[in-house]
Design a protein around this motif. Structure first.
Motif, PDB file in Angstrom:
ATOM      1  N   LYS A   1     -12.120   4.033  21.329  1.00 43.72           N
ATOM      2  CA  LYS A   1     -11.268   3.329  20.176  1.00 43.72           C
ATOM      3  C   LYS A   1     -10.304   4.366  19.950  1.00 43.72           C
ATOM      4  O   LYS A   1     -10.206   5.513  20.451  1.00 43.72           O
ATOM      5  N   GLU A   2      -9.497   4.053  19.114  1.00 43.41           N
ATOM      6  CA  GLU A   2      -8.358   5.057  18.530  1.00 43.41           C
ATOM      7  C   GLU A   2      -8.327   5.386  16.990  1.00 43.41           C
ATOM      8  O   GLU A   2      -8.554   4.281  16.469  1.00 43.41           O
ATOM      9  N   LEU A   3      -8.394   6.655  16.766  1.00 42.18           N
ATOM     10  CA  LEU A   3      -8.436   7.307  15.419  1.00 42.18           C
ATOM     11  C   LEU A   3      -7.101   7.753  15.109  1.00 42.18           C
ATOM     12  O   LEU A   3      -6.655   8.719  15.946  1.00 42.18           O
ATOM     13  N   ILE A   4      -6.202   7.236  14.312  1.00 40.69           N
ATOM     14  CA  ILE A   4      -4.803   7.785  13.842  1.00 40.69           C
ATOM     15  C   ILE A   4      -4.894   8.502  12.639  1.00 40.69           C
ATOM     16  O   ILE A   4      -5.344   7.850  11.500  1.00 40.69           O
ATOM     17  N   LYS A   5      -4.331   9.834  12.712  1.00 39.27           N
ATOM     18  CA  LYS A   5      -4.397  10.565  11.375  1.00 39.27           C
ATOM     19  C   LYS A   5      -2.725  10.841  10.747  1.00 39.27           C
ATOM     20  O   LYS A   5      -1.942  11.106  11.599  1.00 39.27           O
ATOM     21  N   ILE A   6      -2.809  10.197   9.664  1.00 41.33           N
ATOM     22  CA  ILE A   6      -1.358  10.064   9.075  1.00 41.33           C
ATOM     23  C   ILE A   6      -1.209  11.501   8.026  1.00 41.33           C
ATOM     24  O   ILE A   6      -2.340  12.098   7.621  1.00 41.33           O
ATOM     25  N   ASP A   7       0.066  12.139   7.878  1.00 39.20           N
ATOM     26  CA  ASP A   7       0.296  13.093   7.162  1.00 39.20           C
ATOM     27  C   ASP A   7      -0.310  13.359   5.693  1.00 39.20           C
ATOM     28  O   ASP A   7      -0.078  12.036   5.163  1.00 39.20           O
ATOM     29  N   THR A   8      -0.755  14.301   5.315  1.00 33.84           N
ATOM     30  CA  THR A   8      -1.639  14.434   3.930  1.00 33.84           C
ATOM     31  C   THR A   8      -0.484  13.970   2.577  1.00 33.84           C
ATOM     32  O   THR A   8      -0.859  13.456   1.955  1.00 33.84           O
ATOM     33  N   PHE A   9       0.850  14.254   3.095  1.00 33.28           N
ATOM     34  CA  PHE A   9       2.147  14.107   2.193  1.00 33.28           C
ATOM     35  C   PHE A   9       2.446  12.545   2.086  1.00 33.28           C
ATOM     36  O   PHE A   9       3.384  12.277   1.417  1.00 33.28           O
ATOM     37  N   PHE A  10       1.921  11.791   2.883  1.00 40.85           N
ATOM     38  CA  PHE A  10       2.500  10.411   2.987  1.00 40.85           C
ATOM     39  C   PHE A  10       2.101  10.018   1.573  1.00 40.85           C
ATOM     40  O   PHE A  10       1.116   9.624   1.348  1.00 40.85           O
ATOM     41  N   PRO A  11       3.260   9.110   0.892  1.00 39.84           N
ATOM     42  CA  PRO A  11       2.953   8.705  -0.568  1.00 39.84           C
ATOM     43  C   PRO A  11       2.351   7.174  -0.474  1.00 39.84           C
ATOM     44  O   PRO A  11       2.857   6.096  -1.015  1.00 39.84           O
ATOM     45  N   SER A  12       1.090   7.004   0.165  1.00 40.91           N
ATOM     46  CA  SER A  12       0.525   5.906   0.460  1.00 40.91           C
ATOM     47  C   SER A  12       0.102   5.012  -0.987  1.00 40.91           C
ATOM     48  O   SER A  12       0.238   3.892  -1.074  1.00 40.91           O
ATOM     49  N   SER A  13      -0.108   5.767  -1.919  1.00 40.20           N
ATOM     50  CA  SER A  13      -0.204   5.037  -3.449  1.00 40.20           C
ATOM     51  C   SER A  13       0.998   4.671  -3.992  1.00 40.20           C
ATOM     52  O   SER A  13       0.935   3.455  -4.689  1.00 40.20           O
ATOM     53  N   GLN A  14       2.065   5.513  -3.556  1.00 39.86           N
ATOM     54  CA  GLN A  14       3.229   5.024  -4.449  1.00 39.86           C
ATOM     55  C   GLN A  14       4.180   3.970  -3.907  1.00 39.86           C
ATOM     56  O   GLN A  14       4.986   3.366  -4.638  1.00 39.86           O
ATOM     57  N   LEU A  15       3.845   3.674  -2.615  1.00 36.70           N
ATOM     58  CA  LEU A  15       4.592   2.448  -1.902  1.00 36.70           C
ATOM     59  C   LEU A  15       4.124   1.238  -2.070  1.00 36.70           C
ATOM     60  O   LEU A  15       2.871   0.877  -2.194  1.00 36.70           O
ATOM     61  N   CYS A  16       5.058   0.067  -2.399  1.00 33.47           N
ATOM     62  CA  CYS A  16       4.577  -1.214  -2.243  1.00 33.47           C
ATOM     63  C   CYS A  16       4.424  -1.644  -0.748  1.00 33.47           C
ATOM     64  O   CYS A  16       5.076  -1.596   0.195  1.00 33.47           O
ATOM     65  N   SER A  17       3.138  -2.065  -0.560  1.00 30.78           N
ATOM     66  CA  SER A  17       2.844  -2.706   0.787  1.00 30.78           C
ATOM     67  C   SER A  17       3.372  -3.828   1.272  1.00 30.78           C
ATOM     68  O   SER A  17       3.402  -4.252   2.403  1.00 30.78           O
ATOM     69  N   GLU A  18       4.091  -4.720  -0.017  1.00 34.86           N
ATOM     70  CA  GLU A  18       4.925  -5.778   0.442  1.00 34.86           C
ATOM     71  C   GLU A  18       6.466  -5.506   0.808  1.00 34.86           C
ATOM     72  O   GLU A  18       6.834  -6.079   1.845  1.00 34.86           O
ATOM     73  N   CYS A  19       6.965  -4.707   0.086  1.00 34.79           N
ATOM     74  CA  CYS A  19       8.619  -4.444   0.263  1.00 34.79           C
ATOM     75  C   CYS A  19       9.146  -3.125   0.628  1.00 34.79           C
ATOM     76  O   CYS A  19       9.886  -2.871   0.720  1.00 34.79           O
TER      77      CYS A  19
ATOM     78  N   HIS B   1      -0.377  -4.882  -7.578  1.00 31.53           N
ATOM     79  CA  HIS B   1      -1.357  -4.067  -6.446  1.00 31.53           C
ATOM     80  C   HIS B   1      -2.431  -3.322  -7.194  1.00 31.53           C
ATOM     81  O   HIS B   1      -2.504  -2.733  -8.123  1.00 31.53           O
ATOM     82  N   ASP B   2      -3.604  -3.373  -6.462  1.00 31.18           N
ATOM     83  CA  ASP B   2      -4.791  -2.536  -6.930  1.00 31.18           C
ATOM     84  C   ASP B   2      -4.478  -1.305  -5.998  1.00 31.18           C
ATOM     85  O   ASP B   2      -4.091  -1.316  -4.918  1.00 31.18           O
ATOM     86  N   ARG B   3      -4.493  -0.190  -6.886  1.00 35.46           N
ATOM     87  CA  ARG B   3      -3.865   0.963  -6.460  1.00 35.46           C
ATOM     88  C   ARG B   3      -4.573   1.386  -4.928  1.00 35.46           C
ATOM     89  O   ARG B   3      -4.114   1.643  -3.908  1.00 35.46           O
ATOM     90  N   ASP B   4      -5.855   1.386  -4.837  1.00 37.95           N
ATOM     91  CA  ASP B   4      -6.692   1.904  -3.560  1.00 37.95           C
ATOM     92  C   ASP B   4      -6.379   1.022  -2.223  1.00 37.95           C
ATOM     93  O   ASP B   4      -6.167   1.424  -1.426  1.00 37.95           O
ATOM     94  N   ILE B   5      -6.392  -0.366  -2.586  1.00 36.82           N
ATOM     95  CA  ILE B   5      -6.091  -1.363  -1.538  1.00 36.82           C
ATOM     96  C   ILE B   5      -5.029  -1.118  -1.060  1.00 36.82           C
ATOM     97  O   ILE B   5      -4.598  -1.297   0.350  1.00 36.82           O
ATOM     98  N   ASN B   6      -4.025  -1.189  -1.952  1.00 35.67           N
ATOM     99  CA  ASN B   6      -2.442  -1.348  -1.349  1.00 35.67           C
ATOM    100  C   ASN B   6      -2.388   0.224  -0.805  1.00 35.67           C
ATOM    101  O   ASN B   6      -1.485   0.282   0.331  1.00 35.67           O
ATOM    102  N   ALA B   7      -2.853   1.433  -0.877  1.00 31.96           N
ATOM    103  CA  ALA B   7      -2.754   2.550  -0.353  1.00 31.96           C
ATOM    104  C   ALA B   7      -3.390   2.394   0.983  1.00 31.96           C
ATOM    105  O   ALA B   7      -2.777   2.996   1.981  1.00 31.96           O
ATOM    106  N   SER B   8      -4.498   1.869   1.295  1.00 27.97           N
ATOM    107  CA  SER B   8      -5.029   1.522   2.453  1.00 27.97           C
ATOM    108  C   SER B   8      -4.117   0.703   3.487  1.00 27.97           C
ATOM    109  O   SER B   8      -4.059   1.092   4.560  1.00 27.97           O
ATOM    110  N   LYS B   9      -3.498  -0.191   2.653  1.00 32.15           N
ATOM    111  CA  LYS B   9      -2.423  -0.966   3.721  1.00 32.15           C
ATOM    112  C   LYS B   9      -1.603  -0.284   4.053  1.00 32.15           C
ATOM    113  O   LYS B   9      -0.980  -0.460   5.074  1.00 32.15           O
ATOM    114  N   ASN B  10      -0.944   0.672   3.351  1.00 27.77           N
ATOM    115  CA  ASN B  10       0.029   1.477   3.511  1.00 27.77           C
ATOM    116  C   ASN B  10      -0.154   2.638   4.643  1.00 27.77           C
ATOM    117  O   ASN B  10       0.455   3.059   5.490  1.00 27.77           O
TER     118      ASN B  10
END
Length: 372
Positions: A308-326, A350-359
């Motif tokens: 399987k593949e595990l991908i790690k993204i940068d710590t400073f990626f603003p996952s909570s602040q971005l709209c996962s739609e636009c 957006h639910d904060r955490d679900i949106n972050a996980s989508k991003n």
């Protein structure tokens, strides 16, 4: 399906008799003595290689006869540990090696498997017994079969005065069937994790369930005379509670990581700088209890084992602040008290955490495409 050879460890509790307990304790003390002896020699002069120090071991055994009573291979392994510590220091990966203490260091020793010219093996497993050098046959609580070729065994004494073995083997592992499922994971404290498909796994808060008991035992310990029999009794009870907490937490992390690996082909997580986060005294206890780093480590090696593949993204990626739609970034969401928000551009709620996980998932898939 493809197979691969991996290093795997099986852990069990052993139940040695009194004579074997004494020998285990003596062996632990001897490997600590050898490590500290040659570390002191390195400080006085300069560090020599493992092979140079290994040639001095026979002379040391003549000087200290009690070193002959224990497993000779474990003494060599102690020198290998010292050699590894120095190599890490020279490469700038760690500090100067420290002396091992009976109080502060893990109480353990390691022995290697080998086959004698007569055909007998140094380590064998039969039914619920394991044969170990110098100890002979020791009973252990066999919860599963040990498969693969034994490489080495670590014998450990816990703070609760229980004895354990970790049997390291080389084993053939079959990759799991591939799927087209990919998932993003947002790790948290309120909930342990939230996935991009909306699944929420509650934080078990293992430590908090035993905090009152730990506090009571700490108070009792403080009232006892240090190093008295009663002091040691309470100290042992306290160690048993901490050990139970650690075992429950480990079991939870293993089961959850295995489930995610089996169900998904690609898993995306954030790279968390836990050491920096622990500097927050208000959250340090909760962060330690949740064990994010250990969980990601489990995902990492299981992904490698099972294709399987595990991908790690940068710590400073603003996952909570971005709209996962636009993709609009709303910086005000950086405030942890904001649990739900509306995108001012596309008006998605957006639910904060679900949106972050989508991003996190979207960013991981982009990195995956860019690397191909």
């Amino acid at each position: 399906m493809q197979t691969k050879i991996v290093d795997k460890a099986y852990s069990f509790r052993i139940t040695p008799n009194k004579k074997q307990e004494e020998l285990i304790n003596k062996n632990i003390g001897c490997v600590r003595f050898v490590f500290n002896h040659f570390l002191a020699q390195s400080k006085d002069d300069k560090y020599l290689s493992y092979s140079k120090f290994a040639t001095q071991l026979p002379k040391l055994k003549k000087e200290y006869n009690w070193l002959r009573e224990v497993d000779s291979i474990s003494l060599q392994q102690s020198l290998k540990d010292l050699d590894k510590a120095f190599k890490r220091f020279f490469k700038g990966l760690g500090g100067f090696p420290k002396f091992k203490s009976k109080k502060n260091n893990k109480q353990s020793y390691r022995t290697q498997y080998f086959k004698r010219s007569s055909g007998t093996e140094s380590i064998e497993i039969k039914d619920n017994k394991i044969k170990l050098p110098k100890l002979g046959w020791v009973k252990f609580r066999k919860s599963r079969e040990v498969t693969g070729k034994i490489q080495n065994v670590t014998i450990r004494k816990s703070k609760a005065n229980k004895y354990y073995i970790s049997v390291c083997v080389q084993e053939e592992v079959e990759e799991l069937p591939q799927t087209d499922k990919a998932i993003g994971i947002d790790l948290g404290l309120k909930d342990f994790l939230i996935t991009s498909n909306g699944e929420v796994v509650s934080n078990p808060r293992t430590l908090s369930k035993y905090e009152n008991k730990i506090a009571r035992l700490n108070k009792r310990l403080a009232k006892k005379e240090e190093n008295s029999n009663n002091w040691y009794k309470v100290k042992n009870k306290l160690a048993r509670v901490h050990e139970k907490v650690a075992n429950i937490r480990k079991d939870f992390l293993h089961k959850l990581s295995t489930k995610l690996i089996r169900e998904n082909q690609t898993i995306v997580v954030e790279s968390l700088k836990v050491k920096n986060m622990l500097k927050n005294s208000r959250l340090a206890k909760s962060i330690s209890d949740v064990s994010w780093s250990k969980f990601v480590d489990y995902l990492s090696y299981k992904a490698e084992w099972y294709g399987k593949e595990l991908i790690k993204i940068d710590t400073f990626f603003p996952s909570s602040q971005l709209c996962s739609e636009c993709g609009y970034q709303k910086k005000e969401v950086k405030d942890l008290s904001v649990r739900e928000w509306e995108c001012p551009k596309c008006h998605s709620i957006h639910d904060r955490d679900i949106n972050a996980s989508k991003n996190i998932l979207q960013q991981g898939l982009q990195l995956q495409l860019a690397s191909r």
